[in-house]
Design a protein around this motif. Sequence first.
Motif, PDB file in Angstrom:
ATOM      1  N   GLU A   3      -0.556   8.731  -8.146  1.00 14.88           N
ATOM      2  CA  GLU A   3      -0.020   8.628  -6.791  1.00 14.88           C
ATOM      3  C   GLU A   3       0.182   7.170  -6.428  1.00 14.88           C
ATOM      4  O   GLU A   3      -0.571   6.296  -6.845  1.00 14.88           O
ATOM      5  CB  GLU A   3      -0.994   9.257  -5.791  1.00 14.88           C
ATOM      6  CG  GLU A   3      -1.048  10.756  -5.870  1.00 14.88           C
ATOM      7  CD  GLU A   3      -1.891  11.327  -4.753  1.00 14.88           C
ATOM      8  OE1 GLU A   3      -1.878  10.753  -3.650  1.00 14.88           O
ATOM      9  OE2 GLU A   3      -2.562  12.332  -4.994  1.00 14.88           O
ATOM     10  N   LEU A   4       1.191   6.944  -5.644  1.00 16.50           N
ATOM     11  CA  LEU A   4       1.468   5.602  -5.155  1.00 16.50           C
ATOM     12  C   LEU A   4       0.721   5.420  -3.842  1.00 16.50           C
ATOM     13  O   LEU A   4       0.983   6.112  -2.860  1.00 16.50           O
ATOM     14  CB  LEU A   4       2.969   5.417  -4.943  1.00 16.50           C
ATOM     15  CG  LEU A   4       3.413   4.061  -4.426  1.00 16.50           C
ATOM     16  CD1 LEU A   4       3.049   2.969  -5.432  1.00 16.50           C
ATOM     17  CD2 LEU A   4       4.899   4.068  -4.178  1.00 16.50           C
ATOM     18  N   LEU A   5      -0.221   4.509  -3.834  1.00 20.62           N
ATOM     19  CA  LEU A   5      -1.002   4.252  -2.631  1.00 20.62           C
ATOM     20  C   LEU A   5      -0.450   3.015  -1.936  1.00 20.62           C
ATOM     21  O   LEU A   5      -0.334   1.952  -2.529  1.00 20.62           O
ATOM     22  CB  LEU A   5      -2.473   4.037  -2.985  1.00 20.62           C
ATOM     23  CG  LEU A   5      -3.176   5.229  -3.639  1.00 20.62           C
ATOM     24  CD1 LEU A   5      -4.595   4.852  -4.033  1.00 20.62           C
ATOM     25  CD2 LEU A   5      -3.193   6.408  -2.686  1.00 20.62           C
ATOM     26  N   LEU A   6      -0.083   3.194  -0.681  1.00 24.88           N
ATOM     27  CA  LEU A   6       0.444   2.088   0.105  1.00 24.88           C
ATOM     28  C   LEU A   6      -0.490   1.802   1.267  1.00 24.88           C
ATOM     29  O   LEU A   6      -1.054   2.710   1.869  1.00 24.88           O
ATOM     30  CB  LEU A   6       1.827   2.426   0.661  1.00 24.88           C
ATOM     31  CG  LEU A   6       2.947   2.603  -0.355  1.00 24.88           C
ATOM     32  CD1 LEU A   6       4.213   3.043   0.349  1.00 24.88           C
ATOM     33  CD2 LEU A   6       3.179   1.327  -1.121  1.00 24.88           C
ATOM     34  N   ASP A   7      -0.609   0.550   1.564  1.00 26.93           N
ATOM     35  CA  ASP A   7      -1.393   0.145   2.721  1.00 26.93           C
ATOM     36  C   ASP A   7      -0.656   0.610   3.983  1.00 26.93           C
ATOM     37  O   ASP A   7       0.557   0.444   4.090  1.00 26.93           O
ATOM     38  CB  ASP A   7      -1.526  -1.375   2.713  1.00 26.93           C
ATOM     39  CG  ASP A   7      -2.430  -1.897   3.811  1.00 26.93           C
ATOM     40  OD1 ASP A   7      -3.085  -1.077   4.481  1.00 26.93           O
ATOM     41  OD2 ASP A   7      -2.480  -3.125   3.980  1.00 26.93           O
ATOM     42  N   PRO A   8      -1.347   1.216   4.945  1.00 26.89           N
ATOM     43  CA  PRO A   8      -0.664   1.673   6.169  1.00 26.89           C
ATOM     44  C   PRO A   8       0.017   0.543   6.939  1.00 26.89           C
ATOM     45  O   PRO A   8       0.970   0.784   7.678  1.00 26.89           O
ATOM     46  CB  PRO A   8      -1.786   2.285   7.001  1.00 26.89           C
ATOM     47  CG  PRO A   8      -2.862   2.630   6.032  1.00 26.89           C
ATOM     48  CD  PRO A   8      -2.743   1.633   4.919  1.00 26.89           C
ATOM     49  N   ALA A   9      -0.449  -0.676   6.762  1.00 23.53           N
ATOM     50  CA  ALA A   9       0.179  -1.796   7.469  1.00 23.53           C
ATOM     51  C   ALA A   9       1.575  -2.087   6.928  1.00 23.53           C
ATOM     52  O   ALA A   9       2.377  -2.723   7.606  1.00 23.53           O
ATOM     53  CB  ALA A   9      -0.692  -3.042   7.359  1.00 23.53           C
TER      54      ALA A   9
END
Length: 50
Positions: A3-9
């Motif tokens: 999965e590609l995890l992205l910072d919510p910011a």
Amino acid sequence: MTELLLDPAIRTWVFLPVILITFLVGVLRHYVALMFTSKKKLELQQVQDR
């Protein structure tokens, strides 16, 4: 598949400015196009008046 995890910011500091800039460039292009088309109409009227 990982999965590609992205910072919510990222949503706030990358996607929203890109969308805003894209919108503003579209508005600017619209008004520049209107400005150029109105100048052409004025030139045609000046030619017809002579």
